[in-house]
Design an enzyme around this catalytic site. Sequence first.
Site, PDB file in Angstrom:
ATOM      1  N   ARG A  25      16.684 -35.537 -55.061  1.00 44.50           N
ATOM      2  CA  ARG A  25      17.333 -33.995 -54.247  1.00 44.50           C
ATOM      3  C   ARG A  25      16.603 -32.907 -54.993  1.00 44.50           C
ATOM      4  O   ARG A  25      17.320 -31.757 -54.607  1.00 44.50           O
ATOM      5  CB  ARG A  25      18.676 -34.250 -53.855  1.00 44.50           C
ATOM      6  CG  ARG A  25      19.396 -35.322 -53.257  1.00 44.50           C
ATOM      7  CD  ARG A  25      20.366 -35.095 -52.822  1.00 44.50           C
ATOM      8  NE  ARG A  25      21.144 -36.298 -51.591  1.00 44.50           N
ATOM      9  CZ  ARG A  25      21.722 -36.965 -52.111  1.00 44.50           C
ATOM     10  NH1 ARG A  25      22.360 -37.052 -53.562  1.00 44.50           N
ATOM     11  NH2 ARG A  25      22.350 -38.119 -51.355  1.00 44.50           N
ATOM     12  N   LYS A  29       5.838 -23.456 -49.415  1.00 39.51           N
ATOM     13  CA  LYS A  29       5.640 -24.555 -48.283  1.00 39.51           C
ATOM     14  C   LYS A  29       4.977 -25.906 -49.416  1.00 39.51           C
ATOM     15  O   LYS A  29       4.260 -25.640 -50.024  1.00 39.51           O
ATOM     16  CB  LYS A  29       4.329 -24.194 -47.365  1.00 39.51           C
ATOM     17  CG  LYS A  29       5.007 -23.440 -46.102  1.00 39.51           C
ATOM     18  CD  LYS A  29       3.774 -23.304 -45.166  1.00 39.51           C
ATOM     19  CE  LYS A  29       4.429 -22.478 -44.001  1.00 39.51           C
ATOM     20  NZ  LYS A  29       3.178 -22.397 -42.868  1.00 39.51           N
ATOM     21  N   LYS A  81      -0.025 -11.996 -48.815  1.00 37.27           N
ATOM     22  CA  LYS A  81       0.699 -13.234 -48.352  1.00 37.27           C
ATOM     23  C   LYS A  81       2.214 -13.072 -48.679  1.00 37.27           C
ATOM     24  O   LYS A  81       3.212 -13.538 -47.895  1.00 37.27           O
ATOM     25  CB  LYS A  81       0.267 -14.623 -49.076  1.00 37.27           C
ATOM     26  CG  LYS A  81       1.066 -15.811 -48.686  1.00 37.27           C
ATOM     27  CD  LYS A  81       0.351 -16.985 -48.803  1.00 37.27           C
ATOM     28  CE  LYS A  81       0.976 -18.255 -48.363  1.00 37.27           C
ATOM     29  NZ  LYS A  81       0.474 -19.568 -48.568  1.00 37.27           N
ATOM     30  N   GLU A 120       9.226 -19.064 -41.801  1.00 38.35           N
ATOM     31  CA  GLU A 120       8.439 -19.046 -40.529  1.00 38.35           C
ATOM     32  C   GLU A 120       9.119 -19.100 -39.473  1.00 38.35           C
ATOM     33  O   GLU A 120       8.529 -20.066 -38.314  1.00 38.35           O
ATOM     34  CB  GLU A 120       7.515 -20.284 -40.984  1.00 38.35           C
ATOM     35  CG  GLU A 120       6.074 -20.066 -40.156  1.00 38.35           C
ATOM     36  CD  GLU A 120       5.011 -21.200 -40.377  1.00 38.35           C
ATOM     37  OE1 GLU A 120       3.993 -20.821 -40.881  1.00 38.35           O
ATOM     38  OE2 GLU A 120       5.263 -22.352 -40.144  1.00 38.35           O
ATOM     39  N   ARG A 140       5.835 -14.565 -40.231  1.00 43.25           N
ATOM     40  CA  ARG A 140       4.797 -15.636 -41.093  1.00 43.25           C
ATOM     41  C   ARG A 140       4.089 -16.603 -40.465  1.00 43.25           C
ATOM     42  O   ARG A 140       3.076 -16.583 -41.037  1.00 43.25           O
ATOM     43  CB  ARG A 140       5.981 -16.579 -42.149  1.00 43.25           C
ATOM     44  CG  ARG A 140       5.162 -17.303 -42.939  1.00 43.25           C
ATOM     45  CD  ARG A 140       5.904 -17.979 -43.986  1.00 43.25           C
ATOM     46  NE  ARG A 140       5.248 -18.924 -44.943  1.00 43.25           N
ATOM     47  CZ  ARG A 140       5.487 -19.354 -46.220  1.00 43.25           C
ATOM     48  NH1 ARG A 140       7.143 -19.209 -46.298  1.00 43.25           N
ATOM     49  NH2 ARG A 140       5.010 -20.223 -46.736  1.00 43.25           N
ATOM     50  N   ASN A 156      -1.062 -18.211 -40.035  1.00 44.53           N
ATOM     51  CA  ASN A 156      -1.866 -19.351 -39.462  1.00 44.53           C
ATOM     52  C   ASN A 156      -2.917 -18.999 -38.765  1.00 44.53           C
ATOM     53  O   ASN A 156      -3.370 -19.765 -37.684  1.00 44.53           O
ATOM     54  CB  ASN A 156      -0.728 -20.366 -38.778  1.00 44.53           C
ATOM     55  CG  ASN A 156       0.275 -21.004 -39.415  1.00 44.53           C
ATOM     56  OD1 ASN A 156       0.085 -21.448 -40.529  1.00 44.53           O
ATOM     57  ND2 ASN A 156       1.758 -20.868 -39.102  1.00 44.53           N
ATOM     58  N   HIS A 180     -10.761 -27.268 -46.603  1.00 44.79           N
ATOM     59  CA  HIS A 180     -10.012 -26.388 -45.838  1.00 44.79           C
ATOM     60  C   HIS A 180     -10.695 -25.153 -45.471  1.00 44.79           C
ATOM     61  O   HIS A 180     -10.436 -24.766 -44.193  1.00 44.79           O
ATOM     62  CB  HIS A 180      -8.644 -26.538 -46.616  1.00 44.79           C
ATOM     63  CG  HIS A 180      -7.730 -25.719 -45.820  1.00 44.79           C
ATOM     64  ND1 HIS A 180      -6.832 -25.919 -44.780  1.00 44.79           N
ATOM     65  CD2 HIS A 180      -7.277 -24.292 -46.108  1.00 44.79           C
ATOM     66  CE1 HIS A 180      -6.341 -25.069 -44.523  1.00 44.79           C
ATOM     67  NE2 HIS A 180      -6.164 -24.030 -45.164  1.00 44.79           N
TER      68      HIS A 180
END
Length: 338
Positions: free
Chosen positions: A103, A125, A203, A213, A217, A221, A243
């Site tokens: 956890r 993230k 950022k 998000e 935020r 994207n 990417h």
Amino acid sequence: MSKVYFEKVSYITELLASGQYSQVFVLVDENSKEYCYPILKEYLEPHKLIEISSGERNKTLSSCNLVWSALTNATADRKTLLINLGGGVITDMGGFCAGTYKRGIRFINIPTTLLSQVDASVGAKTGIDFQGYKNHIGLFCEAEAVLVDSVFHDTLPQKQLISGYAEMLKHGLIANQKHWQDCLDNGSNSFGNEIIQQSVAIKEEVVKADPTEKGLRKILNFGHTIGHAIETHLLGTSSELLHGEAIGIGMIAEAYISKSKGLLAESEFQIIVEELRKIYSSPKIEKASLNNIKRLCKQDKKNENGNLNMSLLQNIGTAVYDIPVEEEVIDQALAEIL
């Protein structure tokens, strides 16, 4: 938010001294082990290495199992520290493994690619790909710290620098016109501490305003709905893209959609396309594959109630989010770029 330290990979010594960690593990792939681990190793106290295979295709539960098994077999407890040394795949997946093991154990990101320095390692993230969908499983989980050092750039091919450059250009397009111009003036050959700090600061400001998000935020994207879809579609093929390369193409497509929706002026659209086309070339994709790209777009995390939403541009330096986009507009955008 995680504290970001610049040009100080050596600061890991102080972090380890203050952390009271029971064990220290370093997560690497074969590339970061060969080229980056020797730079870091001299600053580390006794530790254990965990190695996984590099590349987006290995950003999966199977790789997570390797990490969790290594921690379990070493009787790692909740005071263990995981240091993620590598690019975006390592920091995304390492953070996810740390956030879920018992956890949650603490982790530090040491991003070694330009892309991971300005994007993947910052913002909490974490996640993995699942059933072909990018970053489909994950959680928001803050690193103890992020150490960004351009010393690792010497280990990178130009292709990797160009990949990271796309995210820096994106930060300028969505939130800071001056940064967009500074990036263009700097070019894609070298990246010093100052311009990297600028990009990270943009950022961080967006993430601080909307950590999970729910709203603002989402502008981060921009270029990613179509870019992620193209990246995923080509994964494992001879035309596979990094990417940032896919996001560069995605930004052209989504700038076109911004113009089509009446948000972005024709003159600014032409500027964006001209600059991005100098760097990012469209891959060869058969027309028969376009439906698969649209199918992948429909799995984007910004979508709601079956509607396809995008983050788009109002002008260079300003983005908007949650803009509904019709399938026929996506068809037009794909035709424009491919």
